[in-house]
Design a protein around this motif. Sequence first.
Motif: not given
Length: 489
Positions: A178-204
């Motif tokens: 599988h591809s690890d979703m927790e690893a993707l979330a960790d990568a967002v945090v590692a990029a320095g993101v601490t706050r999102v003023e809007g929403s997480v938007v899923g794009d398919e």
Amino acid sequence: MTPRNRSQRIAVPALLMALAAICVVLAVRADAQEDDAVAPAGTSTQETAAPVTPVLSARRVPRVVAAPVGDQALRTDLDAIVASSPADSCLSVQRSGETVIDHRSDSALVPASNQKLVTGAAALIQLGPDHVLTTDVSAATPPVNGVISGDLYFVGGGDPLLATDDYIAVFESQPQIHSDMEALADAVVAAGVTRVEGSVVGDESRYDAMRAVPSWPERYAEQNASGPLSALSVNDGFASYRKVSLMELDVTASEDPALEAAAVLTGLLRERGVEIVGEPLSGVAPPGATVVASLESQTISEIVHEMNSESDNTTAELLLKEIGLARRGEGTTTAGAAAVPEILAEAGLPVNGLVVADGSGLDTGNRVSCDLLLGILLADGAEGPLSSNLSVAGQSGTLAERFVGTPAEGRLTAKTGSLNEVTALSGWVLSEGGQNIAFAYVVNVPDGASVSGEDLALQTELGVALALWPEGIDVEALAPVSMPEAAED
């Protein structure tokens, strides 16, 4: 296994007699050469090593004898399997480039999940075994001091194996590719993101929004035979899941997989201390969005491995859409289905009669010949990215509980296929004689009937017969051995 009758053994003694005659000729030539030979200076002929097996012994030609005798025995077994199979069946077996049996191999039959061999081969050819699919998390503008001023876009790249740890844990078979979703979330945090003023938007938007193949019967959705199809699919697109028993999961399909994926990422980011103001949404990322973090999928080779070993219908259908996108610029089942015969034909494979209705084999409108299935296996080779990752008899995948305690256990690797009216098995056997034998066997039972235990027993007979090649020949017993030294006077 069906016993062999005596009449089918007649050719074997004749073969041995012919080989004996050849040995006589070789013996005469060898004697003549020895008479003409001059011993090296200082060497006594009395010091020559004790003679080995006589020239006329069958031990001189063990492999020459074993192969044809083994083939004769194997053909007898395969003929019996064919005679016991339903009329609408095909069986092809090849060993070392030689056809052992070729029964209705050009007949186009319903393949069930053997269709995944077709999908997998087309994916490996079109996309390449080392190709990866990339899932991006992006924003309209780069983060400033850790803050995303608008929405955070979760952009699907067609990866069919995005999953969370808790979803993977419900499967009995481990480890799961599988591809690890927790690893993707960790990568967002590692990029320095601490706050999102809007929403997480899923794009398919990479693929169309058809959740299933239109020709599938409604019961497939009720049975969750596949997750809802989406270019952004997390946990196979299921909104809830729990293990009911050893082999059964209770799952609920999401009506909006992209929204469900956004909700999963939102939860993972919040668990990691990222503040997200809005609730998850589905939509389309703006052109030119800045990539904040990415997650590469497993290679196509590994995705095909998971698809075939687990017979994963969702993976197969999403791969077909990716093939359509790569070949025809459209991420749809229709585009993929049109592309597959083109791809395989260009690779020199026999596509006569091939009909591609879906990628998984759930659709009874699919048609595949044993010629094509065997051709795919042979083109890949026993150690290729497709063949080497099939289920192993008695050990893994859909064959973990089959062939246990038989000579085929651990030697047979294959793709299974099963519908109410279809059973199929195609793959390789490493025989006891050390030969890789390729086979394709597809059975379609008559209309109104269902696959029976007897039909499955024929697959066991086939696997055992191939595993035992060359049956009845003890090659080690035929190998050259040293003769006792003559006693000195």
